[in-house]
Design a protein around this motif. Structure first.
Motif, PDB file in Angstrom:
ATOM      1  N   UNK A   4      71.603 -40.639  24.989  1.00 56.70           N
ATOM      2  CA  UNK A   4      72.960 -40.767  24.329  1.00 56.70           C
ATOM      3  C   UNK A   4      73.510 -39.514  22.931  1.00 56.70           C
ATOM      4  N   UNK A   8      77.439 -37.945  23.625  1.00 60.07           N
ATOM      5  CA  UNK A   8      78.468 -37.770  22.948  1.00 60.07           C
ATOM      6  C   UNK A   8      78.542 -36.217  22.633  1.00 60.07           C
ATOM      7  N   UNK A  34      83.358 -48.665  13.909  1.00 56.52           N
ATOM      8  CA  UNK A  34      82.257 -48.747  13.710  1.00 56.52           C
ATOM      9  C   UNK A  34      81.307 -48.964  14.791  1.00 56.52           C
ATOM     10  N   UNK A  35      81.370 -49.237  16.042  1.00 54.85           N
ATOM     11  CA  UNK A  35      80.861 -48.595  17.198  1.00 54.85           C
ATOM     12  C   UNK A  35      80.210 -46.964  17.773  1.00 54.85           C
ATOM     13  N   UNK A  36      81.549 -46.941  16.299  1.00 49.79           N
ATOM     14  CA  UNK A  36      81.134 -44.615  17.218  1.00 49.79           C
ATOM     15  C   UNK A  36      80.606 -44.252  15.980  1.00 49.79           C
ATOM     16  N   UNK A  37      80.217 -44.639  15.217  1.00 53.54           N
ATOM     17  CA  UNK A  37      79.389 -44.436  13.908  1.00 53.54           C
ATOM     18  C   UNK A  37      78.090 -43.266  14.387  1.00 53.54           C
ATOM     19  N   UNK A  38      76.984 -43.935  15.275  1.00 54.55           N
ATOM     20  CA  UNK A  38      75.980 -43.131  15.790  1.00 54.55           C
ATOM     21  C   UNK A  38      76.627 -42.023  16.147  1.00 54.55           C
ATOM     22  N   UNK A  39      77.176 -41.834  16.403  1.00 56.58           N
ATOM     23  CA  UNK A  39      78.053 -40.441  17.380  1.00 56.58           C
ATOM     24  C   UNK A  39      78.542 -39.844  16.851  1.00 56.58           C
TER      25      UNK A  39
END
Lengths: 606, 107
Positions: A4, A8, A34-39
């Motif tokens: 991942x 990214x 919210x669904x991109x915060x890890x990236x």
């Protein structure tokens, strides 16, 4: 299949992250999908920003890379002002107060509790004063380290111009901005070994070579050192010598080799030490020569490792604490900063006295200490009388000067245990309660919260690493104990011999260890011709020598954990608190996430 | 609705839908007789290397050690929570006895 993180990075990475960072700062914490915060949090690292751990989600740690640990005149004040204005959180640290500056083991600076909304202002203040957080973290060239006194203290070859050249060439350089993993570089010109090259991905170490009948001073090159993930490696000699003016080209070739051949499918196998394991130095050199440099590499020259005194286990401190003469006849004064943390007001005061007595320059060492430079001899006495030096001593007790600690569960997602405050308590208790054996002036205790090894535990006399165990049936924080690590001509990683010792029994274990050392250490009669200036006829074994001659069973027998008068207020699972020192420390009591003013944001589904 | 599962922070956290949900350094009780000779493994999770959805379970491949006997290694994929109707719910890992999902298949 790429990870991942690689996916990214292939989408957005490097300099271009900044415009997105500024957009999020403008729009506020909630603007990060919210669904991109890890990236995004992975990418932000490239600009020196780490999201703090669970319970502190909207706060960031910022690392500021200062090449070779040099803070130019005026920059220390800027760092202190930024800390005072932006680096206060919703709770106070009982040892260090509300606002502080961390000097790190890679000669960088870390500030905590920063809010996303403030990042553009902080960047602008840093950059208008010649400082930067660019590439302080992330998969790229990190802060370049070396002997912090390069350019001032005696050197075999001048390292600072090389460090500046590498920094200028590789920061923001798109050919080298997306590497498979972090890239740690050391350049040392001093003959003492204090650049710690052996534990870096790429190390330039002082060497000389006869070329065309002339002795040329430059660097031997080593590759593949590092401490993390229970896989410590010493950098390996790749049989390459380079002149100072060629160092950047050789570094570019090696960095490009890593970029193209490092493992991007498995981050646990991505550091260059694993490529070196697979290839060995001969193949590494061959590929470098054939595919990555356009000139004939010189074979290695003669190194000067036999002169290394820094952390070499001998009689010399080597840590640059105290008063030392510079090449120009002025002096530098190394001050001990216990576990590398200094209050923001104290940092301002450091800037003031550095300006008053020296040139205003301050330097950071890899033992988390600071040096005030360029002090004329006539001003030394007045400097040594300053109040600040009562707390940050140029002549500290060995347990104080030997203490190094990482960030720990206070802020870090990786750590298993609390570290900095604990190491402060350990050092104080040891100073009060334990007598060091005769002649032991240096005793290094490094506490790292996990196997990432940011406190470099494997190169300490006593290595402490975060663990958990049960005590009376209850889970408690614990430490693994290693012994006998250090650098020098023949570096040695600590041997892990004590497992999962409850944290309140560790000071007793160290006390018992030192008592056993005193009891069992050997002496030898020094032959007359080998006696040094003091004429001492009997030489006592050093701690490192003592550990080196023990077999496994004897080493294990040296670890005798014991409860003592030491009390540890942080035995519980500090990782599961929102902040270990908060009065209400339950995760539910956390104010995060907050807005730009520090006010808690309502949960999204309310 | 798909659920994003990934390991973050050098193997220190399991992230579910971009939220850190399970951390290493927890102590778990395992029914894993292949791992060590203890009746129940008193296991400290030291590092996550992979995550998968096995049936309804979210399972993390975990490196660690038994704090009773000192055995180290990877006991298998350990179930830490479940996904129902697209939502993740963590198990009460301090109270349950975990069984590696591979072990269940064998039975």
């Amino acid at each position: 299949m790429p990870t991942d993180v690689e996916r990214w990075k292939s989408e957005i990475y490097g300099n271009e992250i900044r415009e997105h960072l500024y957009r999020f700062a403008e729009e506020g914490w909630d603007a990060i999908p919210e669904d991109e915060s890890d990236a995004w949090f992975e990418r932000f690292k490239w600009w020196g920003l780490y999201q703090q751990r669970n319970g502190q989600e909207s706060y960031f740690m910022m690392r500021i890379g200062t090449p070779n640990g040099v803070l130019e005149p005026g920059q220390t004040e800027v760092v202190a002002e930024i800390a005072k204005e932006y680096a206060s959180g919703p709770a106070s640290n009982p040892e260090f107060g509300d606002t502080y500056v961390d000097w790190t083991t890679r000669q960088s600076i870390q500030l905590h509790w920063l809010k996303l909304e403030d990042i553009p202002e902080i960047f602008e203040k840093l950059e208008s004063n010649g400082l930067s957080a660019q590439q302080a973290c992330g998969d790229s060239w990190r802060n370049i380290v070396g002997n912090p006194m390069a350019g001032k203290a005696p050197e075999f070859v001048d390292a600072l111009p090389v460090i500046h050249e590498l920094n200028d060439r590789f920061k923001g350089n798109e050919d080298h901005s997306n590497l498979p993993r972090k890239w740690k570089v050391s350049v040392t010109g001093a003959p003492d070994g204090s650049g710690q090259g052996d534990i870096n991905d790429l190390a330039f170490e002082p060497a000389y070579k006869e070329i065309d009948g002339e002795e040329v001073r430059g660097f031997n090159v080593r590759v593949g050192g590092g401490l993390s993930r229970n896989e410590p490696r010493l950098a390996r000699d790749i049989d390459v010598f380079c002149r100072p003016e060629n160092a950047a080209d050789v570094a570019a070739g090696i960095s490009a080799l890593f970029r193209d051949h490092g493992d991007r499918e498995n981050r646990y196998n991505a550091r260059i030490k694993f490529l070196m394991d697979e290839w060995g130095p001969e193949k590494f050199r061959r590929v470098l020569q054939e595919d990555f440099v356009e000139f004939e590499l010189e074979s290695a020259g003669e190194d000067i490792r036999e002169q290394y005194t820094y952390n070499a286990g001998g009689a010399e401190h080597g840590d640059l604490i105290g008063v030392h003469e510079q090449r120009d006849g002025n002096y530098y004064v190394g001050l001990n900063v216990l576990v590398g943390r200094m209050g923001a007001d104290d940092t301002l005061e450091l800037a003031r006295i550095a300006d008053k007595y020296g040139s205003g320059e301050v330097r950071i060492s890899q033992r988390q200490n600071v040096m005030i430079t360029d002090v004329p001899e006539d001003d030394l006495d007045d400097l040594l009388e300053e109040d600040l030096l009562e707390h940050y001593s140029p002549d500290p007790h060995p347990f104080m000067r030997g203490s190094v600690a990482c960030t720990g569960t206070e802020f870090c997602s990786l750590s298993i245990v609390e570290t900095k405050n604990r190491q402060v308590r350990y050092a104080r208790w040891l100073k009060e309660n334990v007598e060091l054996p005769d002649g032991v002036e240096d005793f290094h205790i490094h506490l790292s919260g996990c196997t990432a090894s940011c406190a470099q535990p494997q190169i300490a006399d006593v290595s402490l690493r975060g663990m958990k165990t049960r005590k009376n049936g209850e889970p408690v924080e614990a430490l693994d104990i290693g012994l006998g690590g250090g650098l020098g001509e023949n570096p040695q990683f600590a041997k892990w011999v004590g497992q999962r010792v409850p944290v309140d029994e560790v000071p007793g274990a160290i006390k018992n260890l030192l008592a056993s050392f005193e009891d069992q250490r050997e002496e030898r009669v020094v032959p007359e011709e080998q006696r040094r200036g003091d004429g001492e006829a009997v030489e006592r074994e050093t701690f490192r020598q003592f550990i080196a001659r023990q077999d496994e069973a004897a080493l294990e027998a040296l670890i005798e954990p014991e409860e003592t008068s030491y009390e540890d207020p942080m035995m519980h699972n500090t990782k599961m608190t929102w902040y270990p020192y908060a009065e209400e420390d339950d995760m539910d009591a956390s104010p995060a996430p907050t807005d730009g003013d520090g006010n808690p944001l309502a949960p999204a589904d309310d | 609705m798909s659920v994003a599962l990934r390991i973050l922070d050098d193997g220190a956290w399991l992230s579910v839908n971009d939220q850190r949900r399970v951390s290493v350094s927890e102590l778990w009780r395992l029914d894993a007789p292949d791992f060590c000779s203890c009746e129940l493994v008193d296991f400290i999770a030291e590092g996550f290397t992979d995550v998968s959805a096995d049936g309804r379970d979210v399972a993390v491949t975990t490196y660690g050690q038994c704090i009773a006997c000192g055995e180290t290694g990877v006991p298998g994929k350990l179930p830490v929570g479940q996904i129902r109707h697209g939502e993740y719910t963590g198990y009460d890992r301090q109270q349950i006895i975990m069984q590696p999902v591979e072990h269940r298949v064998k039975e």
